[in-house]
Design a protein around this motif. Structure first.
Motif, mmCIF file in Angstrom:
data_model
loop_
_atom_site.group_PDB
_atom_site.id
_atom_site.type_symbol
_atom_site.label_atom_id
_atom_site.label_comp_id
_atom_site.label_asym_id
_atom_site.label_seq_id
_atom_site.Cartn_x
_atom_site.Cartn_y
_atom_site.Cartn_z
ATOM 1 N N ARG A 1 1.257 -1.429 0.154
ATOM 2 C CA ARG A 1 -0.193 0.386 -0.220
ATOM 3 C C ARG A 1 0.845 1.188 -0.155
ATOM 4 N NH1 ARG A 1 -5.039 -2.899 0.586
ATOM 5 N NH2 ARG A 1 -4.802 -4.199 2.241
ATOM 6 N N THR A 2 1.979 0.909 0.513
ATOM 7 C CA THR A 2 3.166 2.729 0.050
ATOM 8 C C THR A 2 3.414 2.650 -1.816
ATOM 9 O OG1 THR A 2 4.749 0.907 0.018
ATOM 10 C CG2 THR A 2 4.283 2.154 2.014
ATOM 11 N N THR A 3 4.035 3.361 -2.086
ATOM 12 C CA THR A 3 4.024 3.930 -3.252
ATOM 13 C C THR A 3 5.090 3.097 -4.180
ATOM 14 O OG1 THR A 3 3.835 5.829 -2.228
ATOM 15 C CG2 THR A 3 4.451 6.104 -4.733
ATOM 16 N N GLY A 4 4.157 2.275 -4.502
ATOM 17 C CA GLY A 4 5.525 1.622 -5.357
ATOM 18 C C GLY A 4 6.159 0.590 -5.247
ATOM 19 N N LEU A 5 5.530 -0.324 -4.578
ATOM 20 C CA LEU A 5 5.754 -1.755 -3.809
ATOM 21 C C LEU A 5 4.872 -2.135 -4.169
ATOM 22 C CD1 LEU A 5 7.978 -2.080 -2.260
ATOM 23 C CD2 LEU A 5 8.483 0.310 -2.320
ATOM 24 N N THR A 6 5.496 -3.387 -4.981
ATOM 25 C CA THR A 6 4.842 -4.464 -5.442
ATOM 26 C C THR A 6 5.084 -5.955 -5.388
ATOM 27 O OG1 THR A 6 4.164 -3.213 -7.600
ATOM 28 C CG2 THR A 6 3.720 -5.983 -7.406
ATOM 29 N N ASP A 7 4.109 -6.801 -4.579
ATOM 30 C CA ASP A 7 4.023 -8.267 -3.783
ATOM 31 C C ASP A 7 4.913 -8.754 -4.976
ATOM 32 O OD1 ASP A 7 4.738 -10.676 -2.318
ATOM 33 O OD2 ASP A 7 2.413 -10.387 -2.254
ATOM 34 N N THR A 8 6.374 -9.711 -4.702
ATOM 35 C CA THR A 8 6.162 -10.328 -6.054
ATOM 36 C C THR A 8 6.749 -12.006 -5.099
ATOM 37 O OG1 THR A 8 9.301 -10.084 -5.753
ATOM 38 C CG2 THR A 8 7.323 -8.902 -7.213
ATOM 39 N N SER A 9 6.799 -11.762 -3.595
ATOM 40 C CA SER A 9 6.096 -13.001 -3.102
ATOM 41 C C SER A 9 6.135 -14.309 -3.589
ATOM 42 C CB SER A 9 5.405 -13.157 -1.261
ATOM 43 O OG SER A 9 6.630 -12.266 -0.893
ATOM 44 N N SER A 10 6.700 -15.892 -2.984
ATOM 45 C CA SER A 10 6.053 -17.198 -3.653
ATOM 46 C C SER A 10 6.587 -17.668 -2.207
ATOM 47 C CB SER A 10 6.786 -17.599 -4.995
ATOM 48 O OG SER A 10 8.155 -17.988 -5.203
ATOM 49 N N PRO A 11 6.350 -18.902 -2.635
ATOM 50 C CA PRO A 11 6.797 -20.334 -0.982
ATOM 51 C C PRO A 11 8.271 -20.340 -1.431
ATOM 52 C CG PRO A 11 5.145 -21.284 -2.548
ATOM 53 C CD PRO A 11 5.116 -20.005 -3.662
ATOM 54 N N GLY A 12 8.981 -20.052 -2.614
ATOM 55 C CA GLY A 12 9.987 -20.248 -3.039
ATOM 56 C C GLY A 12 11.303 -19.414 -2.505
ATOM 57 N N ASN A 13 10.512 -18.057 -2.623
ATOM 58 C CA ASN A 13 11.469 -16.439 -1.498
ATOM 59 C C ASN A 13 10.807 -16.257 -0.744
ATOM 60 O OD1 ASN A 13 9.090 -15.226 -2.271
ATOM 61 N ND2 ASN A 13 10.663 -14.696 -4.726
ATOM 62 N N GLY A 14 10.136 -16.681 -0.295
ATOM 63 C CA GLY A 14 9.413 -16.606 1.061
ATOM 64 C C GLY A 14 8.118 -15.104 0.876
ATOM 65 N N VAL A 15 9.531 -13.655 1.359
ATOM 66 C CA VAL A 15 8.256 -12.580 1.290
ATOM 67 C C VAL A 15 9.618 -11.825 0.367
ATOM 68 C CG1 VAL A 15 7.273 -12.368 2.917
ATOM 69 C CG2 VAL A 15 9.025 -11.541 2.808
ATOM 70 N N ALA A 16 9.438 -11.276 -1.083
ATOM 71 C CA ALA A 16 9.873 -10.642 -1.858
ATOM 72 C C ALA A 16 9.046 -9.441 -2.668
ATOM 73 C CB ALA A 16 10.274 -11.083 -3.340
ATOM 74 N N TYR A 17 9.263 -8.373 -2.838
ATOM 75 C CA TYR A 17 9.156 -7.084 -3.546
ATOM 76 C C TYR A 17 9.840 -6.783 -5.003
ATOM 77 C CZ TYR A 17 7.147 -7.012 1.385
ATOM 78 O OH TYR A 17 6.422 -7.692 2.266
ATOM 79 N N SER A 18 8.981 -5.699 -5.630
ATOM 80 C CA SER A 18 9.763 -5.300 -6.348
ATOM 81 C C SER A 18 9.226 -2.908 -6.288
ATOM 82 C CB SER A 18 8.874 -5.228 -8.339
ATOM 83 O OG SER A 18 9.491 -4.533 -9.166
ATOM 84 N N ALA A 19 10.069 -2.320 -6.328
ATOM 85 C CA ALA A 19 10.667 -1.461 -6.202
ATOM 86 C C ALA A 19 11.641 -1.103 -7.403
ATOM 87 C CB ALA A 19 11.148 -0.960 -5.266
ATOM 88 N N ARG A 20 10.819 0.529 -8.304
ATOM 89 C CA ARG A 20 11.224 1.531 -8.872
ATOM 90 C C ARG A 20 12.089 -0.007 -9.898
ATOM 91 N NH1 ARG A 20 14.005 6.603 -5.635
ATOM 92 N NH2 ARG A 20 11.903 7.415 -5.207
ATOM 93 N N GLY A 21 11.907 -0.537 -10.577
ATOM 94 C CA GLY A 21 12.421 -1.172 -11.447
ATOM 95 C C GLY A 21 13.394 -2.584 -11.363
ATOM 96 N N PHE A 22 13.064 -3.114 -9.869
ATOM 97 C CA PHE A 22 13.839 -3.701 -9.889
ATOM 98 C C PHE A 22 13.539 -4.623 -8.666
ATOM 99 C CE2 PHE A 22 16.372 0.209 -10.834
ATOM 100 C CZ PHE A 22 17.641 -0.108 -11.319
ATOM 101 N N ALA A 23 13.544 -6.442 -8.550
ATOM 102 C CA ALA A 23 12.415 -6.745 -8.158
ATOM 103 C C ALA A 23 13.326 -7.638 -7.412
ATOM 104 C CB ALA A 23 11.883 -7.573 -9.037
#
Length: 700
Positions: free
Chosen positions: A94-116
């Motif tokens: 819900r913060t600016t520009g952060l996208t969820d890329t989490s999966s069971p393999g990586n636990g918790v992960a995000y994308s921001a400013r063009g990098f993931a």
């Protein structure tokens, strides 16, 4: 500490009993017999964007968000609770520009400013950062026990080292207080969800304070065999050894059994509503994470201007996976083909020390420090992950994990890191602040094969800088600009393989400018930022010999970010943010000598935004919000994309009395069928269906 029982939620009774014992023990006999009351007001002040709050993430100099020449955003515990965010990733996205890329393999992960991914987005707790092994980060996962969560967008390597080009996320714990208080929460919701948490703080003798937080949840999920369980105990203590000497201690234990779901296969290249509730993993699949952490910090206030601290931290993690992870739908046979019977274990131990000196005198604030860490990482797996099976799309027997490949220890790495850093904030004029920082990191990775293959020793280093200027036009308005650099590993340092051992760290550079403004005594706040980031030395193919991989690729991003929080009336407040990201590969050659120049990196949307409308009055509070995530490609070739989606959430809260809050949280109001991320080109991880959760909270 506690352990999970497979079929039961960990009991909170021992925790509650322990807190009761603490409160009734002699250690607190000196305190008042009547516990002070924390009053929950009917109409509360809104925090807004928190521009006046000191940042614990973007700098080590305790500058406010408005003073910092950088993009930093904070979410308070009250904001997360009012929105019904029951997972950290719900709040972060819900913060600016952060996208969820989490999966069971990586636990918790995000994308921001063009990098993931966890190689470019750092996850911390109280400024402590577990190194990433094989791309996996497992906490923080839920917000219970945290005072607020901060997000620094853009390279943060000057403060935290490599792996921060996109963003740095830092969860700040609730600190021990001598004033006695107690809070508890219980919830029940869709997917047979149950959750509970308790938290207490108070005096410890005449010179100390303690805090204890405990949390547990369980759910059967919204898919077949979608069970998940989490639990944790966070404990901390602060004690004044002398008038100018303090010690802070914390000891934590976390256990997680995430949902054993690796996605839903596409049918004819599309998400199938008929398969929405299906789980194609085997019946005895397993995912479990255990994390322990202990931190001791000693602070000596030499004089009013100078303080010296030493922080010693120990972290230990064990992670286990046993799953069938790849699914594809055979349209002719109308069957689901399963493969990749994967078993993996991680055992990780990390010991680190940070020695730091801070100087704060009139117009000059300075911090200098030395960090050192040793990390032992053992990777066990059943490579080459053979095995396959076929099941019907619906009504099938999930079977059991039956791999032809034995589970064996594969490799061990010992990683040593050292860092020196310096940061200075100098007030040139009352309206002009110059922030400068530099950092040098060194890494030594020694890998030993446990299967008889060749080992190696790899040494890497990076030098990063930041130079920023904040111009305060008025007490409530600031313009800023900064240039900064960073570095990321080409893969997780702890799992560096022989092929990657010859590569150096990638380098990134950012230019950013923006404005921050608070109007009408904080009733309206807004920020805007423009940035450009370039990253060099990513892995590409040798143009003269496409069979060889070399460093020499480049990717970049540029964008604009807008955030605002406005009191429309005394009762109504509107919060909104928008991020536009233009990310591309400037130079990249992949297999077959194919150029990806001009393509957008995977997991990066061009546009994302959030909108929240809040109401508080006469003991009631309501909120409704929308989240938009634009189209994201799942591959560098940009041949397949996750569709854009918009979801809507809402919450309704009622202060039963000044101590008790009853709240109803509603998720995915329109029951949107969407993919949160992809796991392969044939399967997507789907977002939860529409559901509700009722929580009750006590504060005393």
């Amino acid at each position: 500490m506690f352990s999970f029982r497979p079929a039961n939620l960990p009991s909170l009774h021992p925790i509650v009993a322990a807190i009761a014992v603490l409160y009734n023990s002699g250690a607190w006999a000196q305190q008042t017999d009547i516990m002070p009351t924390v009053t929950v007001q009917g109409a509360m002040e809104y925090e807004g964007l928190g521009l006046a709050r000191q940042s614990a993430t973007a700098s080590r100099l305790n500058l406010t968000a408005q003073e910092l020449p950088a993009s930093v955003e904070s979410l308070s515990a009250d904001t997360m609770q009012a929105r019904g965010d029951l997972q950290v990733k719900d709040a972060i996205t819900r913060t600016t520009g952060l996208t969820d890329t989490s999966s069971p393999g990586n636990g918790v992960a995000y994308s921001a400013r063009g990098f993931a991914g966890n190689g470019s987005i750092a996850l911390l707790e109280n400024g402590q950062r577990p190194q990433v092994g094989s791309g996996t980060a497992t906490y923080p996962s839920d917000p219970w026990g945290y005072e607020y969560i901060e997000v620094l967008r853009g390279p943060g390597s000057v403060v935290y080292g490599s792996g921060t080009t996109g963003a740095t996320i830092n969860a700040i714990r609730k600190a021990p207080q001598r004033l006695t208080s107690f809070e508890a929460m219980a919830g029940i919701g869709g997917g047979k969800a149950l959750r509970g948490g308790v938290g207490a703080t108070g005096a410890f003798g005449e010179k100390g304070a303690f805090r204890l937080d405990a949390y547990a949840d369980r759910s059967d999920g919204f898919i077949d065999r979608g069970q998940s369980r989490h639990g944790k105990i966070l404990s901390s203590m602060a004690y004044a050894l002398a008038p100018n000497l303090d010690v802070d201690l914390s000891l934590d234990h976390l256990e997680q059994e995430p949902q054993r779901y690796f996605g839903t296969p596409l049918v004819g290249g599309r998400i199938s509503r008929e398969l929405r509730d299906q789980n194609y993993n085997v019946g005895d699949a397993d995912i479990s994470f255990k994390d322990d952490k202990a931190v001791a910090r000693l602070t000596w206030r030499v004089n009013p201007a100078l303080s010296i601290s030493n922080e010693l931290a120990y972290m230990k993690a064990h992670r286990n996976w046993r799953n069938v992870e790849y699914y594809s739908y055979d349209t002719q046979a109308k069957l689901v083909e399963r493969s990749d019977y994967i078993a993996i274990q991680h055992d990780q131990e990390q010991t680190g020390n940070r020695l730091e000196a801070r100087w704060n005198a009139s117009s000059n604030r300075m911090v200098a420090g030395w960090e050192a860490a040793t990390i032992n990482f053992t990777h066990t797996n059943n490579s080459p992950y053979g095995g396959s099976s076929t099941v019907a799309p619906i009504g099938f027997n999930p079977g059991v994990f039956d791999s032809p490949d034995p589970l064996r220890p594969n490799f061990n790495t010992d990683t040593t890191s050292h860092a020196l850093y310096l940061e200075d904030a100098y007030t040139i004029y009352p309206s002009l602040l110059l922030l400068a920082g530099l950092r040098h990191d060194q890494y030594k990775v020694e890998r030993v094969s446990l299967l008889g293959a060749a080992g190696f020793t790899s040494r890497l280093h990076s030098n990063t800088v930041r130079l920023g200027l904040t111009w305060t036009l008025a007490a409530d308005t600031a313009l800023y600009g900064q240039v900064s650099s960073g570095s990321d590993p080409v893969s997780s340092l702890l799992s560096l393989n022989l092929a990657n051992s010859r590569y150096k760290l990638t380098g990134s550079r950012q230019v950013e400018a923006g404005i921050k403004q608070s109007l009408a005594s904080g009733k309206a706040e807004w920020t805007a930022a423009l940035y450009r980031i370039s990253k060099d030395d990513i892995i590409t193919r040798d143009p003269s010999n496409p069979a060889l991989s070399i460093q020499g690729g480049e990717q970049s991003s540029r964008g604009v970010e807008l955030s605002s929080s406005v009191n429309l009336t005394q009762e109504w407040r509107l919060e909104a943010n928008l991020a536009y990201t233009d990310a591309r590969f400037d130079q990249l050659i992949e297999g077959g000598n194919v150029s990806r120049a001009g393509n957008r990196p995977a997991d990066v949307p061009k546009m994302s935004s959030n909108l929240w409308l809040n109401y508080r009055s006469n003991g009631w509070r309501m909120a409704i919000g929308a989240r938009y995530v634009g189209e994201r490609f799942i591959d560098n070739g940009n041949t397949q994309a996750l569709p854009a989606y918009t979801t809507m959430d809402a919450s309704l809260g009622w202060n039963v009395n000044r101590n008790v809050l009853l709240q109803l949280n509603l998720r995915n109001l329109a029951d949107k069928l969407y993919a949160s991320t992809s796991y392969s080109d044939s399967q997507y991880l789907l977002g939860d269906r529409r559901h509700a959760e009722l929580t009750i909270q006590w504060r005393y």
